[in-house]
Design an enzyme around this catalytic site. Structure first.
Site, PDB file in Angstrom:
ATOM      1  N   LYS A   1       0.842  -1.226   0.211  1.00 39.42           N
ATOM      2  CA  LYS A   1      -0.033  -0.079  -0.019  1.00 39.42           C
ATOM      3  C   LYS A   1       0.878   1.128   0.070  1.00 39.42           C
ATOM      4  O   LYS A   1       1.618   1.477   1.059  1.00 39.42           O
ATOM      5  CB  LYS A   1      -0.977  -0.042   1.327  1.00 39.42           C
ATOM      6  CG  LYS A   1      -1.718   1.214   1.436  1.00 39.42           C
ATOM      7  CD  LYS A   1      -2.694   1.212   2.864  1.00 39.42           C
ATOM      8  CE  LYS A   1      -3.377   2.396   2.762  1.00 39.42           C
ATOM      9  NZ  LYS A   1      -4.058   2.442   4.351  1.00 39.42           N
TER      10      LYS A   1
ATOM     11  N   LYS B   1     -10.512  12.224   8.828  1.00 34.89           N
ATOM     12  CA  LYS B   1      -9.855  11.924  10.217  1.00 34.89           C
ATOM     13  C   LYS B   1      -9.782  13.151  11.131  1.00 34.89           C
ATOM     14  O   LYS B   1      -9.823  14.234  10.551  1.00 34.89           O
ATOM     15  CB  LYS B   1      -8.424  11.335   9.901  1.00 34.89           C
ATOM     16  CG  LYS B   1      -8.191  10.062   9.262  1.00 34.89           C
ATOM     17  CD  LYS B   1      -6.794   9.585   9.279  1.00 34.89           C
ATOM     18  CE  LYS B   1      -6.584   8.417   8.429  1.00 34.89           C
ATOM     19  NZ  LYS B   1      -7.324   7.115   9.084  1.00 34.89           N
TER      20      LYS B   1
ATOM     21  N   ASP C   1       1.439   6.181   5.521  1.00 36.37           N
ATOM     22  CA  ASP C   1       0.278   5.270   5.194  1.00 36.37           C
ATOM     23  C   ASP C   1       0.847   4.610   3.582  1.00 36.37           C
ATOM     24  O   ASP C   1       0.094   3.906   3.209  1.00 36.37           O
ATOM     25  CB  ASP C   1      -0.793   6.118   4.923  1.00 36.37           C
ATOM     26  CG  ASP C   1      -2.114   4.978   5.045  1.00 36.37           C
ATOM     27  OD1 ASP C   1      -1.993   3.872   5.650  1.00 36.37           O
ATOM     28  OD2 ASP C   1      -3.192   5.267   4.595  1.00 36.37           O
TER      29      ASP C   1
ATOM     30  N   ARG D   1      -7.695  -0.724   0.923  1.00 35.47           N
ATOM     31  CA  ARG D   1      -8.268  -2.001   0.461  1.00 35.47           C
ATOM     32  C   ARG D   1      -8.768  -1.543  -1.039  1.00 35.47           C
ATOM     33  O   ARG D   1      -8.818  -2.327  -1.791  1.00 35.47           O
ATOM     34  CB  ARG D   1      -9.350  -2.519   1.205  1.00 35.47           C
ATOM     35  CG  ARG D   1     -10.616  -1.617   1.541  1.00 35.47           C
ATOM     36  CD  ARG D   1     -11.526  -2.100   2.739  1.00 35.47           C
ATOM     37  NE  ARG D   1     -10.875  -1.611   4.113  1.00 35.47           N
ATOM     38  CZ  ARG D   1     -11.326  -1.925   5.177  1.00 35.47           C
ATOM     39  NH1 ARG D   1     -12.459  -2.659   5.446  1.00 35.47           N
ATOM     40  NH2 ARG D   1     -10.834  -1.441   6.458  1.00 35.47           N
TER      41      ARG D   1
HETATM   42  N1  BES Z   1      -4.351   4.051   6.867  1.00 29.50           N
HETATM   43  C1  BES Z   1      -5.461   4.004   7.660  1.00 29.50           C
HETATM   44  C2  BES Z   1      -5.262   2.910   8.924  1.00 29.50           C
HETATM   45  C3  BES Z   1      -4.225   3.258   9.861  1.00 29.50           C
HETATM   46  C4  BES Z   1      -4.752   4.307  11.079  1.00 29.50           C
HETATM   47  C5  BES Z   1      -2.829   2.896  10.037  1.00 29.50           C
HETATM   48  C6  BES Z   1      -4.110   4.405  11.993  1.00 29.50           C
HETATM   49  C7  BES Z   1      -2.295   3.178  11.308  1.00 29.50           C
HETATM   50  C8  BES Z   1      -2.676   4.160  12.061  1.00 29.50           C
HETATM   51  C9  BES Z   1      -6.847   3.338   7.006  1.00 29.50           C
HETATM   52  O1  BES Z   1      -6.628   3.693   5.664  1.00 29.50           O
HETATM   53  C10 BES Z   1      -7.845   3.525   7.691  1.00 29.50           C
HETATM   54  O2  BES Z   1      -8.089   4.883   7.811  1.00 29.50           O
HETATM   55  N2  BES Z   1      -8.411   2.551   8.095  1.00 29.50           N
HETATM   56  C11 BES Z   1      -9.674   2.874   8.809  1.00 29.50           C
HETATM   57  C12 BES Z   1     -10.652   1.900   8.370  1.00 29.50           C
HETATM   58  C13 BES Z   1     -12.227   1.840   8.825  1.00 29.50           C
HETATM   59  C14 BES Z   1     -12.837   3.272   8.465  1.00 29.50           C
HETATM   60  C15 BES Z   1     -12.889   0.946   8.797  1.00 29.50           C
HETATM   61  C16 BES Z   1      -9.457   2.696  10.325  1.00 29.50           C
HETATM   62  O3  BES Z   1      -8.479   1.955  10.860  1.00 29.50           O
HETATM   63  O4  BES Z   1     -10.023   3.417  11.269  1.00 29.50           O
HETATM   64 ZN    ZN Z   2      -4.855   4.485   4.982  1.00 31.27          ZN
HETATM   65 MN    MN Z   3      -7.807   5.649   5.674  1.00 27.47          MN
END
Ligand code: BES
Ligand code: ZN
Ligand code: MN
Length: 499
Positions: A268, A280, A291, A354
């Protein structure tokens, strides 16, 4: 970092600093005993005074010791001899690096590599020591220059082994350790760069530059027009909200024969994740420059592979994009069609990893892979579940999961397997598309992996969720270079060339 193996006479060797291990209960290592004898008991005298009692990692620099050619001796307490394992060894070694830096020494000879901690042979001990030394010597300098009085990084760490018959595996360990270190350093550097420098295009340029290190590596980059032509509707829906065009980076390393099916690594490469319209919170959002650590892990592993020069066919694939809020960005409820033909209802635009991975995972089917491993900072839920020590491992194949688990143990870059049971799949049900892109609060790392599993049915596959392991947060904020050590070990294991 430079290094060579020696089993020379320690009393005669000329070095700015000779590093010697001692154990709790005032015991000298064999190397230290040799020096003690030549110096009329100077070391046992120091131990008797109690200066090195206390904890693993206590260290003492000695100057002007007679009877030896070394300019300085650095004694380090390695804990109880019978309890010397990798953790204790690492602790002692880190203390050594701190002492060398404090004394501004950039060249030393280490005898700790002869200690053979429990569970590590001479090859592993030398390799791991050099990787740690190189990691300690890494400095991020592209946007912040070091203070003028900051210690220079260690340049040379030669390794002493007791048995000259072990020179050959030890020299291989040096080569492997330094090769893996090159990959780790590249992954860390790309990861640490901010989103305004490390864009998808920058990532593609850096991947292209890796090809300078081996004639076996060819890098190709697909632009958005090429991706649109292919039908990568999921990936392109993410980059539509960004002014930076997405890139699909393809790194072809051909070290094996034509018949060898390739090992495919997919990472990724989200160079900044603001969450999109499902934005966020501001807190720690800067860390979302990390990321793209999965992509950096792939590029770093390919860099290590060039240095290792392994006879394997490996293809690195990095879908790279930003995820930002914008008038053209994905909106909750939008439905996109992935390259596989499956439709996706985007219920949360922050579950974008994803979306870019699924199209890359479908794309790699065309390589008829032996196996595919993807790596991604995919879910915060993975950090909640496992903390920041192991990466989350998911696989549709037990043998691959076992091989990665073993490689993680050996490389000290561990993984922990999580379930991929069908029971979780229904959380991705959508009334309007073949699947939703989120599966609710429960088991978030698992439902993310379940989403990916719908695109990887054609081959043997593993997914690494590196959200908790790719970087350190807080005062020590910075990329770790994981999972480059894990994957390098996995590749070494594939050709049985690690000892
Ligand atoms: N890149 C993030 C995941 C992440 C967040 C990695 C904080 C490390 C630290 C990913 O794209 C994301 O935002 N995932 C969401 C998924 C959710 C919306 C189902 C998450 O983990 O909150
Ligand atoms: Zn992400
Ligand atoms: Mn995200």
């Amino acid at each position: 970092m430079q290094s060579k193996i020696t089993s020379c006479d320690l009393t005669q060797v000329e070095t700015p600093c000779l590093i010697l291990g001692v154990f709790s209960e005032r015991q000298l290592s064999d190397a230290a005993k040799t020096i003690d004898a030549a110096s009329n008991g100077a070391l046992s005298g120091v131990l008797e005074k109690g200066d090195l009692d206390g904890k693993t990692g206590s260290a003492l620099m000695l100057y002007g010791i007679g009877g030896v050619a070394a300019e300085r001796l650095l004694l380090v307490n390695c804990g109880k001899h019978e309890e010397l394992d990798r953790r204790a060894y690492e602790k002692a070694l880190k203390a050594v690096f701190a002492q060398l830096a404090a004394a501004r020494i950039d060249n030393a000879l280490c005898t700790l590599t002869a200690l053979e901690p429990n569970g590590m042979d001479s090859y592993q001990c030398v390799r791991h020591s050099l990787l740690l030394a190189a990691q300690d010597a890494y400095r991020y300098t592209q946007t912040k220059k070091p203070a003028s009085d900051a210690p220079a990084p260690l340049e040379t760490l030669d390794c002493w082994i007791a048995d000259s018959g072990q020179t050959e595996p030890a020299e291989r360990a040096v080569a492997h350790g330094l090769a893996i270190a090159e990959g780790v350093a590249l992954a860390r550097e790309l990861s640490n760069l901010p989103g305004n420098i490390c864009t998808p295009t920058y990532l593609a340029d850096q991947a292209t530059a890796v090809a300078q290190h081996s004639a076996k590596l060819k890098v190709e980059v697909l632009d958005e027009a090429a991706m649109a032509e292919l039908g990568m509707g999921a990936l392109l829906s993410v980059s539509r909200g960004s002014r930076q065009p997405a890139q699909l980076i393809l790194m072809h390393y051909r070290g094996g024969s034509d018949e060898d099916k390739p090992i495919v690594l997919v990472g990724k490469g989200l160079t900044f994740d603001a969450g999109g319209i499902s934005i966020k919170p501001a807190e720690a959002m800067d860390e979302m420059k990390y990321d793209m650590c999965g992509g950096a892990g792939v590029i770093g592993t390919l860099r290590a592979l060039c240095a290792l020069d392994l006879p394997l066919n490996v293809i690195g694939v990095v879908p790279a994009s930003e995820n930002l809020p914008d008038g053209a960005a994905n909106k909750p409820g939008d439905i996109v069609t992935s390259l596989s033909g499956q439709t996706i209802e985007i219920l949360n635009t922050d579950a974008e990893g994803r979306l870019i991975l699924c199209d890359a995972l479908t794309y790699v089917e065309r390589f008829d892979p032996d196996l595919v491993i993807d790596m991604a900072t995919l879910t915060g839920a993975c950090i909640v579940g496992l903390g920041r020590h192991p990466s989350g491992l998911f696989s549709n194949n037990d043998a691959l999961a076992e091989a990665l688990t073993q490689a993680g143990e050996v490389s000290a870059d561990r993984v922990w397997r999580m379930p991929l049971w069908d029971d979780y799949q229904q959380q991705l049900d959508s009334n309007f598309a073949d699947m939703a892109n989120i599966g609710g609060r429960d088991g978030g790392a698992i439902t993310a992996a379940c989403f990916l599993s719908r695109y990887t049915k054609a081959y043997t596959w593993a997914h690494l969720d590196i959200a908790g392991t790719a970087w350190l947060t807080g005062k020590e904020k910075g990329a770790t270079g994981r999972p480059v050590p894990l994957l390098s070990q996995f590749l070494l294991d594939r050709i049985g060339q690690d000892a």
